[in-house]
Design a protein around this motif. Structure first.
Motif, mmCIF file in Angstrom:
data_model
loop_
_atom_site.group_PDB
_atom_site.id
_atom_site.type_symbol
_atom_site.label_atom_id
_atom_site.label_comp_id
_atom_site.label_asym_id
_atom_site.label_seq_id
_atom_site.Cartn_x
_atom_site.Cartn_y
_atom_site.Cartn_z
ATOM 1 N N TYR A 63 -3.091 -10.586 0.983
ATOM 2 C CA TYR A 63 -4.184 -11.557 1.018
ATOM 3 C C TYR A 63 -4.218 -12.302 2.353
ATOM 4 O O TYR A 63 -3.188 -12.729 2.867
ATOM 5 C CB TYR A 63 -4.070 -12.550 -0.143
ATOM 6 C CG TYR A 63 -4.280 -11.893 -1.482
ATOM 7 C CD1 TYR A 63 -5.486 -11.258 -1.777
ATOM 8 C CD2 TYR A 63 -3.268 -11.867 -2.437
ATOM 9 C CE1 TYR A 63 -5.680 -10.618 -2.994
ATOM 10 C CE2 TYR A 63 -3.449 -11.228 -3.661
ATOM 11 C CZ TYR A 63 -4.657 -10.605 -3.931
ATOM 12 O OH TYR A 63 -4.842 -9.967 -5.134
ATOM 13 N N ARG A 80 -6.256 -4.490 3.629
ATOM 14 C CA ARG A 80 -5.808 -3.255 2.978
ATOM 15 C C ARG A 80 -5.134 -2.347 4.006
ATOM 16 O O ARG A 80 -5.667 -2.147 5.102
ATOM 17 C CB ARG A 80 -7.006 -2.506 2.373
ATOM 18 C CG ARG A 80 -7.568 -3.140 1.113
ATOM 19 C CD ARG A 80 -6.691 -2.847 -0.082
ATOM 20 N NE ARG A 80 -7.188 -3.476 -1.280
ATOM 21 C CZ ARG A 80 -7.960 -2.855 -2.169
ATOM 22 N NH1 ARG A 80 -8.350 -1.618 -1.976
ATOM 23 N NH2 ARG A 80 -8.341 -3.479 -3.262
ATOM 24 N N GLU A 101 -8.961 -9.792 1.829
ATOM 25 C CA GLU A 101 -7.720 -9.039 1.611
ATOM 26 C C GLU A 101 -7.598 -7.994 2.715
ATOM 27 O O GLU A 101 -8.570 -7.328 3.063
ATOM 28 C CB GLU A 101 -7.798 -8.353 0.247
ATOM 29 C CG GLU A 101 -6.524 -7.610 -0.126
ATOM 30 C CD GLU A 101 -6.663 -6.829 -1.439
ATOM 31 O OE1 GLU A 101 -5.630 -6.447 -1.990
ATOM 32 O OE2 GLU A 101 -7.810 -6.593 -1.883
ATOM 33 N N ALA A 110 -10.172 -6.051 -8.118
ATOM 34 C CA ALA A 110 -10.383 -6.728 -6.833
ATOM 35 C C ALA A 110 -11.863 -6.716 -6.485
ATOM 36 O O ALA A 110 -12.417 -7.721 -6.050
ATOM 37 C CB ALA A 110 -9.572 -6.037 -5.742
ATOM 38 N N LYS A 155 -5.355 -15.246 3.124
ATOM 39 C CA LYS A 155 -4.913 -16.650 3.067
ATOM 40 C C LYS A 155 -3.387 -16.740 3.163
ATOM 41 O O LYS A 155 -2.849 -17.615 3.843
ATOM 42 C CB LYS A 155 -5.395 -17.305 1.764
ATOM 43 C CG LYS A 155 -5.123 -18.798 1.742
ATOM 44 C CD LYS A 155 -5.712 -19.473 0.528
ATOM 45 C CE LYS A 155 -5.479 -20.966 0.607
ATOM 46 N NZ LYS A 155 -6.035 -21.664 -0.561
ATOM 47 N N ASN A 156 -2.692 -15.811 2.495
ATOM 48 C CA ASN A 156 -1.216 -15.806 2.553
ATOM 49 C C ASN A 156 -0.730 -15.544 3.973
ATOM 50 O O ASN A 156 0.235 -16.149 4.429
ATOM 51 C CB ASN A 156 -0.643 -14.725 1.630
ATOM 52 C CG ASN A 156 -0.883 -15.030 0.164
ATOM 53 O OD1 ASN A 156 -1.536 -16.018 -0.171
ATOM 54 N ND2 ASN A 156 -0.378 -14.204 -0.717
ATOM 55 N N ASP A 187 -13.935 -8.632 2.692
ATOM 56 C CA ASP A 187 -14.286 -9.997 2.322
ATOM 57 C C ASP A 187 -15.565 -10.020 1.509
ATOM 58 O O ASP A 187 -16.428 -10.858 1.715
ATOM 59 C CB ASP A 187 -14.442 -10.864 3.574
ATOM 60 C CG ASP A 187 -13.947 -12.271 3.303
ATOM 61 O OD1 ASP A 187 -14.214 -12.768 2.195
ATOM 62 O OD2 ASP A 187 -13.286 -12.854 4.158
ATOM 63 N N PRO A 240 -2.908 -2.620 -4.539
ATOM 64 C CA PRO A 240 -4.312 -3.019 -4.716
ATOM 65 C C PRO A 240 -4.924 -2.338 -5.927
ATOM 66 O O PRO A 240 -4.754 -1.142 -6.118
ATOM 67 C CB PRO A 240 -4.984 -2.555 -3.420
ATOM 68 C CG PRO A 240 -4.043 -1.618 -2.767
ATOM 69 C CD PRO A 240 -2.713 -1.668 -3.453
ATOM 70 N N TYR A 281 -11.013 -17.802 4.206
ATOM 71 C CA TYR A 281 -9.716 -17.111 4.065
ATOM 72 C C TYR A 281 -9.615 -16.415 2.708
ATOM 73 O O TYR A 281 -8.562 -16.384 2.091
ATOM 74 C CB TYR A 281 -8.537 -18.094 4.215
ATOM 75 C CG TYR A 281 -8.559 -18.906 5.479
ATOM 76 C CD1 TYR A 281 -8.227 -18.330 6.698
ATOM 77 C CD2 TYR A 281 -8.907 -20.244 5.459
ATOM 78 C CE1 TYR A 281 -8.266 -19.066 7.871
ATOM 79 C CE2 TYR A 281 -8.946 -20.988 6.631
ATOM 80 C CZ TYR A 281 -8.620 -20.388 7.837
ATOM 81 O OH TYR A 281 -8.655 -21.119 8.992
ATOM 82 N N GLY A 282 -10.755 -15.884 2.215
ATOM 83 C CA GLY A 282 -10.768 -15.338 0.852
ATOM 84 C C GLY A 282 -10.566 -13.835 0.790
ATOM 85 O O GLY A 282 -10.591 -13.257 -0.281
ATOM 86 N N SER A 335 3.428 -7.472 0.296
ATOM 87 C CA SER A 335 2.229 -6.721 -0.067
ATOM 88 C C SER A 335 2.192 -6.514 -1.578
ATOM 89 O O SER A 335 3.205 -6.662 -2.252
ATOM 90 C CB SER A 335 2.231 -5.364 0.644
ATOM 91 O OG SER A 335 3.420 -4.661 0.350
#
Length: 237
Positions: free
Chosen positions: A118, A96, A94, A183, A120-121, A56, A178, A91-92, A175
């Motif tokens: 992500y 991994r 990712e 990113a 948020k997703n 994050d 990345p 919620y920003g 997914s």
């Protein structure tokens, strides 16, 4: 059913609790790493583990990993380990995933494949459809889908039931490959913007309008700088 079971599992095992955030926490993401399938044709991977990382920002990374397991005849590794991550109110971030194999008896490890999802997703999908039980595709460093996957069961427990959750995630939950540089640049830009906005709010409360205007210009400059860096990175490829 599945949600209650997952929460029970998460509380029954000693929690692998990740580092807490500076920003306000909106809840806990409970992730069970069920199993992983090694990409077809990869006969070199005999033992492997799954590393999870919730990113994050450049300074804010929560990392966990499963124990090493043996690959069976069907090229599958079985883990069934549960981890908990703090999720902040933006919620920003990712999530991994990385499949790491043991290279030698010395314990050296090498990444076999990876993927990103992500936050948020994930949270919006759970909010709309309930807990997730899914095989997430794995990718090579170059971004090619390899055919391997990691099966995760994911649930989200809000810190406060009144917390509004993102709810636009009725679509596909999948997914992506990345991309390290892009990113990182995007996260750094967001992190810088947040930091400058925080300073701006402090200046507003201390120095009135003049301080706020100077800080606003700094936000614009930080954003433009990040855009340039990203464009330059894209040209190279």
């Amino acid at each position: 059913g599945g949600q209650a079971e997952l929460r029970h599992q998460a509380s029954a095992t000693p929690p692998n609790q990740a580092v807490a955030y500076e920003m306000a926490k909106s809840g806990t993401m409970i992730i069970q790493v069920v199993q992983a399938t090694v990409p077809p044709g990869d006969t070199g991977t005999k033992r492997a583990c799954v590393k999870l990382e919730l990113r994050d920002g450049p300074e804010d990374r929560q990392k966990m990993k499963t124990k090493m397991q043996d690959v069976d005849k069907a090229m599958v590794l079985t883990f069934n380990e549960t981890f908990e991550f703090d999720v902040n109110e933006e919620y920003g971030g990712e999530l991994r995933l990385q499949l790491f194999k043991r290279k030698s008896i010395m314990g050296d490890k090498a990444a076999v494949a990876n993927a990103g999802v992500y936050v948020k997703n994930i949270v919006s999908y759970i909010n709309t459809n309930g807990s997730i039980d899914k095989e997430f595709k794995l990718f090579s460093k170059e971004g090619q889908a390899l055919g391997g996957n990691v099966r995760l069961k994911i649930d989200f427990a809000p810190s406060d039931p009144a917390t509004p959750l993102p709810g636009d995630g009725g679509g596909a939950m999948k997914s992506h490959a990345p991309t390290e540089d892009e990113a990182a640049t995007r996260l750094q830009a967001r992190f810088r913007g947040m930091k400058t906005r925080r300073e701006m709010n402090e200046k507003k409360s201390k120095g009135g309008v003049k301080g706020a205007v100077i800080a606003a210009a700094a936000v614009a400059v930080a954003g433009a700088g990040a855009m340039l860096v990203r464009k330059r990175g894209q040209k190279k490829r």
